[in-house]
Design a protein around this motif. Structure first.
Motif, short mmCIF file in Angstrom:
data_model
loop_
_atom_site.label_atom_id
_atom_site.label_comp_id
_atom_site.label_asym_id
_atom_site.label_seq_id
_atom_site.Cartn_x
_atom_site.Cartn_y
_atom_site.Cartn_z
N TYR A 143 -16.90 -20.04 -6.82
CA TYR A 143 -16.79 -19.70 -5.40
C TYR A 143 -15.72 -18.63 -5.23
N LEU A 144 -16.06 -17.57 -4.51
CA LEU A 144 -15.14 -16.48 -4.18
C LEU A 144 -14.93 -16.50 -2.67
N SER A 145 -13.70 -16.73 -2.24
CA SER A 145 -13.44 -16.93 -0.82
C SER A 145 -13.47 -15.64 -0.01
N ARG A 146 -13.03 -14.53 -0.62
CA ARG A 146 -12.95 -13.26 0.13
C ARG A 146 -13.03 -12.11 -0.88
N PRO A 147 -14.14 -11.96 -1.56
CA PRO A 147 -14.23 -11.02 -2.68
C PRO A 147 -14.11 -9.55 -2.28
N LEU A 148 -14.32 -9.20 -1.01
CA LEU A 148 -14.19 -7.81 -0.58
C LEU A 148 -12.77 -7.46 -0.17
N GLY A 149 -11.88 -8.45 -0.14
CA GLY A 149 -10.48 -8.19 0.17
C GLY A 149 -10.31 -7.47 1.48
N GLN A 150 -9.56 -6.36 1.45
CA GLN A 150 -9.22 -5.63 2.67
C GLN A 150 -10.42 -4.98 3.33
N GLU A 151 -11.50 -4.83 2.58
CA GLU A 151 -12.69 -4.22 3.17
C GLU A 151 -13.48 -5.20 4.03
N THR A 152 -13.06 -6.46 4.04
CA THR A 152 -13.66 -7.41 4.97
C THR A 152 -13.19 -7.06 6.39
N SER A 153 -14.10 -7.05 7.33
CA SER A 153 -13.74 -6.71 8.71
C SER A 153 -12.69 -7.68 9.22
N GLU A 154 -11.74 -7.15 10.00
CA GLU A 154 -10.64 -7.97 10.51
C GLU A 154 -11.18 -9.08 11.40
N GLY A 155 -10.73 -10.30 11.09
CA GLY A 155 -11.17 -11.45 11.86
C GLY A 155 -12.51 -12.00 11.42
N LYS A 156 -13.12 -11.42 10.41
CA LYS A 156 -14.42 -11.86 9.91
C LYS A 156 -14.26 -12.49 8.52
N SER A 157 -15.36 -13.08 8.05
CA SER A 157 -15.33 -13.73 6.73
C SER A 157 -16.53 -13.31 5.90
N PHE A 158 -16.34 -13.31 4.62
CA PHE A 158 -17.42 -13.00 3.68
C PHE A 158 -17.10 -13.72 2.37
N SER A 159 -18.02 -14.52 1.84
CA SER A 159 -17.76 -15.32 0.63
C SER A 159 -18.99 -15.31 -0.27
N GLN A 160 -18.80 -15.79 -1.49
CA GLN A 160 -19.89 -15.85 -2.47
C GLN A 160 -19.83 -17.18 -3.20
N LEU A 161 -21.00 -17.83 -3.32
CA LEU A 161 -21.14 -19.06 -4.08
C LEU A 161 -22.19 -18.83 -5.15
N LEU A 203 0.83 -1.19 0.00
CA LEU A 203 0.00 0.00 0.00
C LEU A 203 0.87 1.25 0.00
N VAL A 204 0.28 2.39 -0.36
CA VAL A 204 1.03 3.63 -0.46
C VAL A 204 1.66 4.01 0.87
N ASP A 205 0.95 3.76 1.99
CA ASP A 205 1.48 4.17 3.29
C ASP A 205 2.37 3.09 3.93
N ASP A 206 2.74 2.07 3.14
CA ASP A 206 3.63 1.00 3.60
C ASP A 206 3.01 0.13 4.68
N SER A 207 1.71 0.26 4.92
CA SER A 207 1.07 -0.64 5.87
C SER A 207 0.87 -2.01 5.22
N VAL A 208 0.64 -3.01 6.07
CA VAL A 208 0.49 -4.39 5.58
C VAL A 208 -0.93 -4.59 5.06
N PRO A 209 -1.09 -4.96 3.80
CA PRO A 209 -2.45 -5.16 3.26
C PRO A 209 -3.07 -6.45 3.80
N ARG A 210 -4.39 -6.43 3.98
CA ARG A 210 -5.13 -7.62 4.37
C ARG A 210 -5.99 -8.08 3.19
#
Length: 540
Positions: free
Chosen positions: A512-530, A479-486
């Motif tokens: 099947y999409l395991s984490r289609p929202l990428g970094q916008e998924t809340s930390e420690g949470k899951s979101f998927s699409q079938l 990322l631009v600010d050198d933070s670690v991407p999730r």
């Protein structure tokens, strides 16, 4: 009648010439020698010019004599195996030679008449068929659309639904799992219709016009990428917010220069239309569009607009350079034009090499990330909508891809393999995103992608196909600010294509999409699409 008279007069003319030149008296002995000896002393008929010992290939009449022997068999020699080609011919000798040839021709004519009589019913049937074909050809010529144009079509029906899972119920700027199922989980029935007009004026060039229509509503249909762009189907089409409109989807012209160069140019042409080599044997229309881009959606961005390209190819090697401006038809330099800040352009260079069973290609694209339409080309992995709405020109991206394929000689348990990898480096105008108060942790500086596709031919039944693919669409690695991407999202698809006929196919599939929202998924949470669907395609 004139031909018959000539045949009657020919011996006389030949005989007169012989007498005038040599002044020899009529020789009954010579005549009897020639007339009596239609066979050599061995008793075999003359069937080859090589049987004459005194005739050589350098003789000026060698070919003519050979034709008379082989085609008609009416040439005789002398008992000692000679032809005596320089000897003067008497009128009797000429008459004997002419009579022998006419007899032979008569035999051939009689044989032809016999065969024609024997096969008279069959010949009558063939004549009737030929007459019928001529009538049909005449009718087609009178009613054809154009003598230079070929029309091809593909209509696809898609029925399917999506199910969203996980435990993330507090997504920033996104619906939660329950809302996603409510707003995008219904079963839908959509269509995509494509008509391609291919026109050639010289037999080597091609003017391509693609007409297309569909009703994958961009705001309401999950298969059209309304909620998650990465779940867009390859076959999903809709022009803007107007479903069921028939529009010109592509319009371009391609022609050769010499034997090695091909030029492509048009007011509405895709980047992929101008590449000299497509490094994949994975089908182009299975399920998800992102898995058809050779593992490098940045480099193979399929930018559509005004553009031109040049390809050189020889011996399996091809080199391509092209440029496409998505807003190339606009005169406003801030919002469009060619090679301006508002062009939304993509410049591409590709080097490819292919053999009968395998191929490999390296590609580089320089891309303007966003444009006046608010399209980000998928290269800003998080905060995309906020960035594109706030700033029309959010930097540029250098995208590199390496892709290839291998396929077996025959269908069987071993599948064809297509794989690719891509990496992208994005830069931004720092002052602009600071002025717009865009958080640096929402801007991606480096991203990668990859995919592997497998497909089998003649599965269960000849002509049927099956396949699967897995990959990671563009995901942030810095990322631009050198933070670690999730960031990170695995995409899978499985499908089976059943051929009902040569022109109709039915393809059930899952993705099947395991984490289609990428970094916008809340930390420690899951979101998927079938997703599950059935495609029915009609080609003509």
């Amino acid at each position: 009648m004139k031909l018959f008279k000539r045949l009657l007069l020919a011996p006389a003319g030949i005989g007169s010439l012989a007498v005038g030149v040599y002044a020899n008296p009529l020789s009954i002995t010579g005549v009897s020698d020639y007339a009596a000896h239609s066979y050599l002393s061995s008793g075999e008929q003359v069937t080859s010019i090589t049987q004459f010992s005194d005739v050589v290939p350098t003789d000026w009449a060698y070919q003519a004599l050979s034709n008379l022997i082989e085609r008609y068999g009416c040439v005789a020699g002398y008992p000692n195996g000679t032809y005596r080609g320089n000897r003067a011919m008497t009128r009797f000798e000429a008459a004997a030679l002419l009579n022998a040839c006419l007899d032979r021709i008569t035999e051939v004519t009689d044989e032809l008449k016999r065969l024609m009589k024997e096969f008279e019913p069959e010949l009558a049937i063939l004549k009737g068929r030929v007459d019928g074909l001529e009538a049909r050809v005449g009718e087609l010529e009178a009613t054809q659309f154009a003598t230079t144009t070929k029309l091809e079509g593909l209509v696809t029906f898609v029925i399917g639904a999506n199910r969203f899972g996980g435990n993330d119920q507090a997504l920033a700027a996104r619906p939660n799992v329950d809302n996603a199922n409510r707003e995008y989980g219904a079963t839908t029935f959509n269509y995509d219709a494509l008509l391609a007009l291919n026109t050639s004026f010289t037999g080597k060039d091609n003017l391509i016009a693609v007409l297309r229509s569909g009703n994958f509503d961009g705001d309401l249909n999950a298969f059209g990428g309304a909620f998650l762009p990465v779940s867009t189907l390859e076959t999903a089409f809709q022009e803007g917010e107007t479903p069921n409109y028939l529009v010109i989807n592509k319009l371009f012209y391609t022609f050769p220069i010499g034997s090695d160069f091909v030029v492509t140019a048009g007011g509405l042409v895709g980047q992929e239309d101008m590449l000299g080599f497509w490094p994949s044997v994975y089908p182009s229309d299975p399920i998800l569009d992102v898995l058809t881009l050779n593992g490098a959606p940045g480099a193979y961005n399929k930018t559509l607009g005004a553009g031109a390209g040049l390809t050189w190819s020889r011996g399996g090697v091809s080199v391509t350079a092209n440029y496409v401006a998505a807003n190339g038809n606009s005169s406003n330099a801030r919002e469009g034009g060619m090679a301006t800040d508002g062009s939304a352009g993509s410049g591409t260079v590709q080097l490819g090499f292919e053999q009968e069973q395998w191929g490999i290609a390296a590609i580089y694209s320089s891309i303007q990330n966003t444009n006046g339409k608010g399209e980000a080309n998928g290269l800003i992995a998080s905060g995309t909508q906020f960035v594109s709405d706030s700033y029309e020109h959010a930097g540029s991206t250098s995208a590199f891809g390496l892709s290839g394929y291998w396929q077996p000689e025959e269908s069987g348990l071993i599948p064809s393999i297509s794989l690719g990898w891509g990496i992208n480096q994005t830069t931004y105008d720092k002052s602009v995103y600071q002025d717009k108060k865009i958080a640096a942790d929402l801007l991606v500086s480096t991203s990668q992608s990859w995919s592997v596709g497998l497909n089998w031919s003649d599965v269960f039944l000849q002509g049927n196909h099956a396949g699967m693919a897995v990959g990671q669409p563009i995901f942030a690695t810095a990322l631009v600010d050198d933070s670690v991407p999730r960031d990170g999202n695995y995409v899978w698809e499985w499908w089976y294509q059943f051929m009902v006929s040569d022109n109709i196919s039915v393809t059930p599939g899952l993705f099947y999409l395991s984490r289609p929202l990428g970094q916008e998924t809340s930390e420690g949470k899951s979101f998927s699409q079938l997703g599950a669907l059935v495609k029915t395609s009609f080609s003509f």
